[in-house]
Enzyme design. Structure first.
Site, PDB file in Angstrom:
ATOM      1  N   SER A  67       0.876  -1.253   0.092  1.00  0.00           N
ATOM      2  CA  SER A  67      -0.067  -0.049   0.014  1.00  0.00           C
ATOM      3  C   SER A  67       0.987   1.198   0.055  1.00  0.00           C
ATOM      4  O   SER A  67       1.760   1.103   0.715  1.00  0.00           O
ATOM      5  CB  SER A  67      -0.892   0.115   1.245  1.00  0.00           C
ATOM      6  OG  SER A  67      -1.484   1.452   1.307  1.00  0.00           O
ATOM      7  N   HIS A 161     -11.122  -3.543  -3.586  1.00  0.00           N
ATOM      8  CA  HIS A 161     -11.078  -4.419  -4.641  1.00  0.00           C
ATOM      9  C   HIS A 161     -12.627  -4.703  -5.320  1.00  0.00           C
ATOM     10  O   HIS A 161     -13.473  -4.038  -5.479  1.00  0.00           O
ATOM     11  CB  HIS A 161     -10.528  -5.674  -4.304  1.00  0.00           C
ATOM     12  CG  HIS A 161      -8.994  -5.394  -3.801  1.00  0.00           C
ATOM     13  ND1 HIS A 161      -8.261  -4.156  -4.592  1.00  0.00           N
ATOM     14  CD2 HIS A 161      -8.369  -5.865  -3.062  1.00  0.00           C
ATOM     15  CE1 HIS A 161      -7.199  -4.607  -3.929  1.00  0.00           C
ATOM     16  NE2 HIS A 161      -7.014  -5.398  -3.153  1.00  0.00           N
TER      17      HIS A 161
END
Length: 290
Positions: A67, A161
């Site tokens: 991330s 997602h």
């Protein structure tokens, strides 16, 4: 680099970890399977991004998908590759609730990680829209969040997602889109996942790795069907149409090259997050690629 050094480096596979998500397997298919001429060999491990974030903080593995939120903690050891990651528009994390239009002030929110871009975007959104602030933050595995919201174990959930396409199956409502808020307030793409590599690999190997990642992306675009077996093998029983939507959202021009807007988005996210006390500040040259 001498011929001997070059051959030695070629023989040592780079220990690499990225997620089994369709965008990562799509991007890395050609490179992972030796179809990029002159590329470093990869020894691939699959791990969700909360695991790879921890690997990066411990200095494990040579190449990692992480991330952007973890960059301030690892840039001493790793460098950001200018390609291969996930930025985009219209693809941000969502806050889901059981009831439409719920007020989250003081409420419990489940998140997949507190060291994630999704979490930073959520906290920046909350700072702008919830003067009273949210209540307890509960970290839980990504796949448990929507059932927990549905079953009333938490008041809301932050999802990422493919949940963008499936949350209605749980009877849930979209309270807010963190990406929309980010884009509306900055005009920049949403920085989600980064590819980083050990600085100790050296500038030559790092540049060759970046070139190879770009070539792998181009190969996937040129012949999408070539990557489909690898994508579906690791897509965790995902419907092929959903996998295609996933790839369409997260693999784009920023995957091939971050470019000016990509770097501006990353700097903007980390600067804003540091101002809110969410991450340590990052120096002006910390994102520079060798």
């Amino acid at each position: 680099m001498t011929t001997t050094e070059h051959n030695s480096e070629r023989q040592r596979s780079l220990r690499t970890a990225y997620s089994p998500c369709p965008n990562d397997t799509f991007v890395f298919d050609a490179l992972a399977h030796g179809r990029v001429p002159g590329a470093p060999a990869l020894n691939v491990t699959f791990a969700d991004i909360d695991i790879t974030n921890g690997m990066a903080e411990r200095g494990e593995f040579d190449v990692l998908k992480v991330s952007y939120a973890v960059l301030p903690y690892v840039l001493g050891t790793y460098t950001l590759l200018p390609c291969g990651g996930a930025l985009g528009r219209g693809c941000g994390p969502l806050v889901l609730t059981r009831e439409a239009g719920a007020d989250l002030t003081g409420r419990t929110v489940a998140v997949p990680s507190e060291k994630s871009t999704a979490y930073l975007l959520f906290r920046l959104w909350a700072a702008d829209t919830l003067p009273g602030g949210v209540g307890e933050i509960v970290v839980m595995p990504f796949h448990e969040i929507m059932p927990a919201v549905r079953d009333g174990k938490v008041d809301a959930g932050l999802v990422i997602h493919e949940a963008r396409f499936t949350y209605q199956n749980y009877g849930l409502h979209k309270l807010a889109d963190m990406g929309e808020h980010w884009e509306d307030t900055t005009g920049l793409p949403i920085p989600l996942g980064a590819i980083i590599a050990q600085r100790s690999l050296g500038a030559d190997t790092l540049r060759r790795l970046a070139d190879s990642v770009r070539a792998s992306v181009r190969a996937a675009w040129d012949d999408p069907e070539a990557s489909r077996p690898y994508v579906m093998e690791h897509a965790q029983e995902m419907d092929p149409a959903v996998a295609d939507q996933h790839i369409g959202l997260y693999v784009n021009e920023f995957t091939s090259d971050l470019g000016e807007d990509g770097y501006a988005a990353i700097r903007g996210l980390l600067t804003r997050a540091a101002a809110e006390g969410l991450v340590p500040p990052v120096g002006p040259d910390a994102l520079a690629f060798p």
